[in-house]
Design a protein around this motif. Sequence first.
Motif, PDB file in Angstrom:
ATOM      1  N   ARG A 161       0.838  -1.210   0.000  1.00 23.20           N
ATOM      2  CA  ARG A 161       0.000   0.000   0.000  1.00 23.20           C
ATOM      3  C   ARG A 161       0.867   1.252   0.000  1.00 23.20           C
ATOM      4  O   ARG A 161       0.597   2.214  -0.707  1.00 23.20           O
ATOM      5  N   ARG A 165       1.496   4.270  -3.250  1.00 22.46           N
ATOM      6  CA  ARG A 165       1.498   5.736  -3.162  1.00 22.46           C
ATOM      7  C   ARG A 165       2.797   6.305  -3.721  1.00 22.46           C
ATOM      8  O   ARG A 165       2.783   7.243  -4.521  1.00 22.46           O
ATOM      9  N   GLU A 166       3.927   5.722  -3.294  1.00 22.60           N
ATOM     10  CA  GLU A 166       5.228   6.240  -3.702  1.00 22.60           C
ATOM     11  C   GLU A 166       5.457   6.110  -5.202  1.00 22.60           C
ATOM     12  O   GLU A 166       6.134   6.938  -5.815  1.00 22.60           O
ATOM     13  N   ASN A 168       3.222   6.427  -7.420  1.00 23.15           N
ATOM     14  CA  ASN A 168       2.228   7.258  -8.102  1.00 23.15           C
ATOM     15  C   ASN A 168       1.215   6.429  -8.897  1.00 23.15           C
ATOM     16  O   ASN A 168       0.897   6.731 -10.060  1.00 23.15           O
ATOM     17  N   ILE A 170      -1.969   6.023  -8.085  1.00 25.66           N
ATOM     18  CA  ILE A 170      -3.363   6.463  -7.954  1.00 25.66           C
ATOM     19  C   ILE A 170      -3.912   7.089  -9.240  1.00 25.66           C
ATOM     20  O   ILE A 170      -5.034   6.762  -9.652  1.00 25.66           O
ATOM     21  N   GLU A 200      -2.780   9.157   3.839  1.00 23.60           N
ATOM     22  CA  GLU A 200      -1.967   9.742   2.771  1.00 23.60           C
ATOM     23  C   GLU A 200      -2.551   9.437   1.397  1.00 23.60           C
ATOM     24  O   GLU A 200      -2.551  10.291   0.504  1.00 23.60           O
ATOM     25  N   ALA A 201      -3.061   8.213   1.237  1.00 25.04           N
ATOM     26  CA  ALA A 201      -3.669   7.833  -0.044  1.00 25.04           C
ATOM     27  C   ALA A 201      -4.952   8.628  -0.285  1.00 25.04           C
ATOM     28  O   ALA A 201      -5.247   9.023  -1.423  1.00 25.04           O
ATOM     29  N   ILE A 204      -4.045  12.056  -1.632  1.00 27.23           N
ATOM     30  CA  ILE A 204      -3.680  11.993  -3.059  1.00 27.23           C
ATOM     31  C   ILE A 204      -4.925  11.792  -3.912  1.00 27.23           C
ATOM     32  O   ILE A 204      -5.080  12.397  -4.981  1.00 27.23           O
TER      33      ILE A 204
END
Length: 471
Positions: A161, A165-166, A168, A170, A200-201, A204
């Motif tokens: 997970r 995010r790291e 990118n 999304i 954090e997700a 974003i």
Amino acid sequence: IKKAATVVLMLNSPEEEVLAKACDAIYKFASKGDENKVTLLGLGVVEPLFKLVSHEDPLVRRNATMAFGILASNNDVKKLLRELDVTHSVIARLAPEEDIVIHEFASLCLAHMAVEYTSKVQIFEQGGLEPLIRLLSSPDPDVKKNSVECIYHLVQDFQSRAAVRELNAIPPLLDLLKSEYPVVQLLALKTFGIISNDREARIILRENQGLDHLFKILETKEFNDLHVEALAVVANCLEDVDTMQLIQQTGGLKKLLSFAEMSSIPDVQKNAAKAIAKAAYDSENRKILHEEEVEKCLVNLLGTDNDGSKAAAAQAISAMCENLASKDVFGIQGIPQLVQLLSSENEEVKEAAAIALANLTTASPTMENTNLDILSIEPLINVLSAKRDGTIANAATVLTNMATQEPLRLSIQSHGVMNAIVEPLQSTNSMVQSKAALAVAALGCDVDARTEVSLMLLFIFSVVFITFFLK
């Protein structure tokens, strides 16, 4: 060739044309059913086929990967694949220079394998997530479907997970929500349902207009099959006050509440109520929800035909009770329906209603604001013998709160509450015992009640003594 065993032997041929045709034959044979896959496994097809997945000839490599992808759906094959540690070679087939068909079946193989925890770890540690994310933008819908399905399995683990995010992922995942293929949209929503558990997700997602995509799905009747999953993502997003304020400002919150009331799909109503409940655990969110008259929506949901929706609505009411203004509204509008739910045959509904009533009647500025009356007493006393400890404990709490009003206390006593509370007092659950004891203390405020309490306690002590003596 008429026998599968012969084709498996041909996988050791030095001729590339023979290898390509043998792999193609195995692919077609395995595609016909799981029984054929078991047959091939018994003939030892996996190891020689695995070597050909990395063959220098493009056609051999493609056909071998196709066969490998189909075989990987079988559990016994997957077990052998884990033992052989094939993930590195399969991940290598996701390289940009490979044929799109290879991408399709290599990602299919990984999607099958990612169901198992050990394989999840192998795929993540061997760098499989990055090429899978890249393939979300593939022109081929099957490649997209397999890649997002594999990512969905991987993100069940917190490390993946964070990596999503790291890396990118999304924005390309959001693009999949616009796919013309429902299965791709559904898998993308399921993936968001997991990754949106992380704050954090969610940030974003909000920054990339993810909420707009979700509400477009909810507003489209043709996407009925996707509404439940979309609501699950919205529920996670509503935990953040910033998101709640944004949805309120854009009119999305009114749409959500209207959607919850008007939908004819039980799971949609249930998930909408769950979304409200999740949001209501934050004090600022409760204020916003109250401004939008969420109470009316939740009370209406208590009257639906679906037990899941009723239970979820009662849970949302419990959460909203932290807001005193909401508590006053529910005290007038919601209590009669919650009391009715105490007679439900569904234990989850019964417990959710008891908890909501306990929250509504606890720490009220004045009990006179609540809509409890004589008709509420019998259902409350009846649930003192319910199957769930939570139902019993909360029913006892409501009776304790009602006892602050003398007319209600006298009526409760006249309904034989002392006999009904004997069993909870002997419960093995300390919380049930505690709440029952508090109810006895609240109800035993006059001479007749104290006499009844004394007789009841004498009976309990007698039973305990006889039981101990017999042992």
